[in-house]
Design an enzyme around this catalytic site. Structure first.
Site, PDB file in Angstrom:
ATOM      1  N   TRP A 289      17.431 -18.351  -6.108  1.00 56.23           N
ATOM      2  CA  TRP A 289      18.533 -17.465  -6.489  1.00 56.23           C
ATOM      3  C   TRP A 289      19.733 -17.676  -5.577  1.00 56.23           C
ATOM      4  CZ3 TRP A 289      17.675 -16.285 -11.135  1.00 56.23           C
ATOM      5  CH2 TRP A 289      16.404 -15.907 -11.581  1.00 56.23           C
TER       6      TRP A 289
ATOM      7  N   LYS B 271      13.901  -5.304 -11.043  1.00 62.51           N
ATOM      8  CA  LYS B 271      12.891  -5.565 -10.020  1.00 62.51           C
ATOM      9  C   LYS B 271      12.415  -4.267  -9.390  1.00 62.51           C
ATOM     10  CE  LYS B 271      13.536  -9.990 -10.627  1.00 62.51           C
ATOM     11  NZ  LYS B 271      14.719 -10.653 -10.126  1.00 62.51           N
TER      12      LYS B 271
ATOM     13  N   ASP C 148      22.859 -10.288  -2.382  1.00 54.68           N
ATOM     14  CA  ASP C 148      22.041 -10.137  -3.589  1.00 54.68           C
ATOM     15  C   ASP C 148      20.789  -9.391  -3.143  1.00 54.68           C
ATOM     16  OD1 ASP C 148      20.351 -10.327  -5.737  1.00 54.68           O
ATOM     17  OD2 ASP C 148      20.472 -12.507  -5.941  1.00 54.68           O
TER      18      ASP C 148
HETATM   19  C1  PLP Z   1      15.587 -11.862 -10.539  1.00 56.33           C
HETATM   20  C2  PLP Z   1      16.638 -12.190  -9.569  1.00 56.33           C
HETATM   21  C3  PLP Z   1      17.907 -12.631  -9.971  1.00 56.33           C
HETATM   22  C4  PLP Z   1      18.290 -12.826 -11.403  1.00 56.33           C
HETATM   23  O1  PLP Z   1      18.503 -11.603 -11.977  1.00 56.33           O
HETATM   24  P1  PLP Z   1      19.013 -11.456 -13.493  1.00 56.33           P
HETATM   25  O2  PLP Z   1      19.291  -9.993 -13.569  1.00 56.33           O
HETATM   26  O3  PLP Z   1      17.908 -11.918 -14.366  1.00 56.33           O
HETATM   27  O4  PLP Z   1      20.245 -12.286 -13.650  1.00 56.33           O
HETATM   28  C5  PLP Z   1      18.845 -12.874  -8.983  1.00 56.33           C
HETATM   29  N1  PLP Z   1      18.556 -12.728  -7.683  1.00 56.33           N
HETATM   30  C6  PLP Z   1      17.343 -12.320  -7.263  1.00 56.33           C
HETATM   31  C7  PLP Z   1      17.076 -12.172  -5.813  1.00 56.33           C
HETATM   32  C8  PLP Z   1      16.348 -12.039  -8.184  1.00 56.33           C
HETATM   33  O5  PLP Z   1      15.142 -11.629  -7.781  1.00 56.33           O
END
Ligand code: PLP
Length: 356
Positions: A101, A192, A168
Site C-alpha cells: 500500500w 478494516k 495511511d
Molecule cells: C486495504 C488498504 C488500502 C486500500 O484501501 P481501499 O479502501 O480498498 O482503497 C490502503 N492502505 C492500507 C494500509 C490498507 O490496508
C-alpha cells in the site's frame, strides 16, 4: 457454530453494531423508512453525519484546527488526492516504502511533485519498519503507512521528524492512542477497523486545504467536501451510519485507551503462541509486529492445508495469508474478541500435538 472472523478486510464489526445496522435497513429509528431509502438531506441523516464527526473528534481529541471528511473512493483514492491537494509541482514530499500500500501511495504521488523515498524495507520483503532516514530540509511532509496490512508490520511510534506527517491509517485506525499534533492529514478506508467498505475518513488541518495551486476537479478537492460537511454530493450513507455505530461502541468501551489494552492483550496472546509453538514462526521483526495483522508460517513443509482444515472445523475463518506473502495472517482488529484469539490458539496447540 460460531464463526471466528479473522478476515483482513472487509473485516469483523461488533455484533451489536451489525444488529443495529440490520434493524436500520428495515426501519430507521422508528420513522417507518429504511435508512437505505431516505434522503441524505433528511434531518435524521444529518444527525448521523453530525454525530459521526463529533464521535471522531471526541475519540481522537481533535481541535477545531482539523476537519473531518467522509469521502468515497477508498484509501486508494487518497494516494493521489493527498499530493494533488497539498503538494505543488516544484515541491518535495518524503515517503516511506513499507509495503504494497505504501508503494501504491508513492506511485501515485510521483505525478504531482518531487517524491523522495527516504526508506524502504522492500529488499527484505517488507518484514520490518525502517528506522533510520533523512528527510530533505524542505520536504512538505512525510508519508507513512502506520500499519502494513499485508506484511504484518506496524509503526509502534509515530516518528519525530521536522515535517508534518501524512498517514495511511486504514488498518489500525482508532486501535491505539496517537499524537494528532504530529499530523497534517490522516486517511483510512473504513472496511478494516470501522465499518463497511464505501467510506474513507480523511482528517486534515484546515490550513492545508486549497494549498496546491493546480487545477483540481471539484469532486477531488478537499475544500469542496469540507465546505459542504461531506454532503456536496450524496455521501455513502450506509457505511457512514455503520461507522457511527462502531464509533459509539469504541467510545462506550473507553475510547482509544481501552482499544489499546484490548488489542495489546489479543496480540500478545497470539504472538506468544506463535513463539512457543514449534510448528509456527512469525514472519516479521519482533519489534515491528503489527497488533492488527499477525503474519506467520508453518515451520514444516506440506502442512498448510492440514492446518487450514483444522481451522475450518473449529469455525475459524480468514486465516489464509495474502497471496504475496503466503502462510497465515490473523487479522485481529478492534472488534475481534479475545475469545476468538483463544480459539485460534487452541487449534494451534492441537495442531502441534498431532504433527510436531
Ligand atoms: C486495504 C488498504 C488500502 C486500500 O484501501 P481501499 O479502501 O480498498 O482503497 C490502503 N492502505 C492500507 C494500509 C490498507 O490496508
Amino acid at each position: 457454530m460460531k464463526i471466528h472472523n479473522f478476515s483482513a478486510g472487509p473485516a469483523i464489526l461488533p455484533k451489536s453494531v451489525m444488529e443495529e445496522a440490520a434493524q436500520a435497513c428495515i426501519d430507521f429509528n422508528g420513522i417507518g423508512l429504511s435508512l437505505l431509502e431516505m434522503s441524505h438531506r433528511s434531518p435524521a441523516f444529518e444527525a448521523v453525519m453530525e454525530e459521526s464527526e463529533q464521535l471522531i473528534r471526541d475519540i481522537i481529541g481533535l481541535s477545531d484546527e482539523f476537519a473531518v471528511l467522509f469521502l468515497s473512493g477508498g484509501a486508494s483514492s487518497q494516494f493521489f488526492m493527498v499530493p494533488m491537494n497539498i503538494l505543488n509541482e516544484d515541491e518535495i514530499a518524503s515517503y516511506t516504502d513499507t509495503g504494497t500500500w505504501a508503494a501504491g501511495a508513492i506511485k501515485e504521488a510521483k505525478a504531482f511533485g518531487n517524491i523522495e523515498v527516504v526508506a524502504s524495507s522492500k529488499e527484505d520483503n517488507y518484514t520490518h519498519i525502517p528506522k533510520q532516514f533523512d528527510i530533505h530540509p524542505e520536504s512538505r511532509y512525510l508519508h507513512i503507512t502506520t500499519n502494513n496490512t499485508i506484511y504484518g508490520t506496524e509503526w509502534q511510534n509515530i516518528p519525530d521528524v521536522h515535517v508534518p506527517i501524512v498517514a495511511d491509517m486504514s488498518s489500525n485506525f482508532l486501535s491505539r492512542p496517537f499524537d494528532i499534533e504530529k499530523f497534517d492529514l490522516i486517511y483510512a478506508g473504513a472496511q478494516k477497523n470501522l465499518g463497511p467498505a464505501g467510506v474513507t475518513i480523511v482528517i486534515l488541518r484546515k490550513s492545508i486545504i486549497g494549498r496546491a495551486n493546480r487545477y483540481i476537479p471539484t469532486m477531488l478537492q478537499y475544500g469542496t467536501h469540507e465546505s459542504k460537511g461531506s454532503m456536496y454530493n450524496t455521501p455513502p450513507v450506509f457505511p457512514i451510519y455503520v461507522s457511527m455505530l462502531t464509533l459509539r461502541w469504541i467510545k462506550q468501551l473507553g475510547g482509544l485507551e481501552a482499544m489499546d489494552r484490548r488489542n495489546a492483550e489479543k496480540a500478545s496472546t497470539l504472538y506468544n503462541e506463535i513463539d512457543r509453538n514449534t510448528l509456527f514462526k512469525g514472519t516479521t521483526a519482533v519489534e515491528d509486529r503489527s497488533r492488527m495483522n499477525v503474519t506467520f508460517v508453518a515451520t514444516k513443509d506440506g502442512l498448510d492445508k492440514t492446518f487450514m482444515e483444522m481451522l475450518k472445523s473449529a469455525g475459524i475463518d480468514g486465516l489464509k495469508g495474502h497471496r504475496s506473502v503466503g502462510g497465515f495472517r490473523a487479522s485481529i482488529y478492534n472488534a475481534l474478541d479475545l475469545e476468538s484469539v483463544n480459539a485460534l490458539v487452541e487449534v494451534m496447540k492441537a495442531f502441534e500435538q498431532q504433527y510436531a
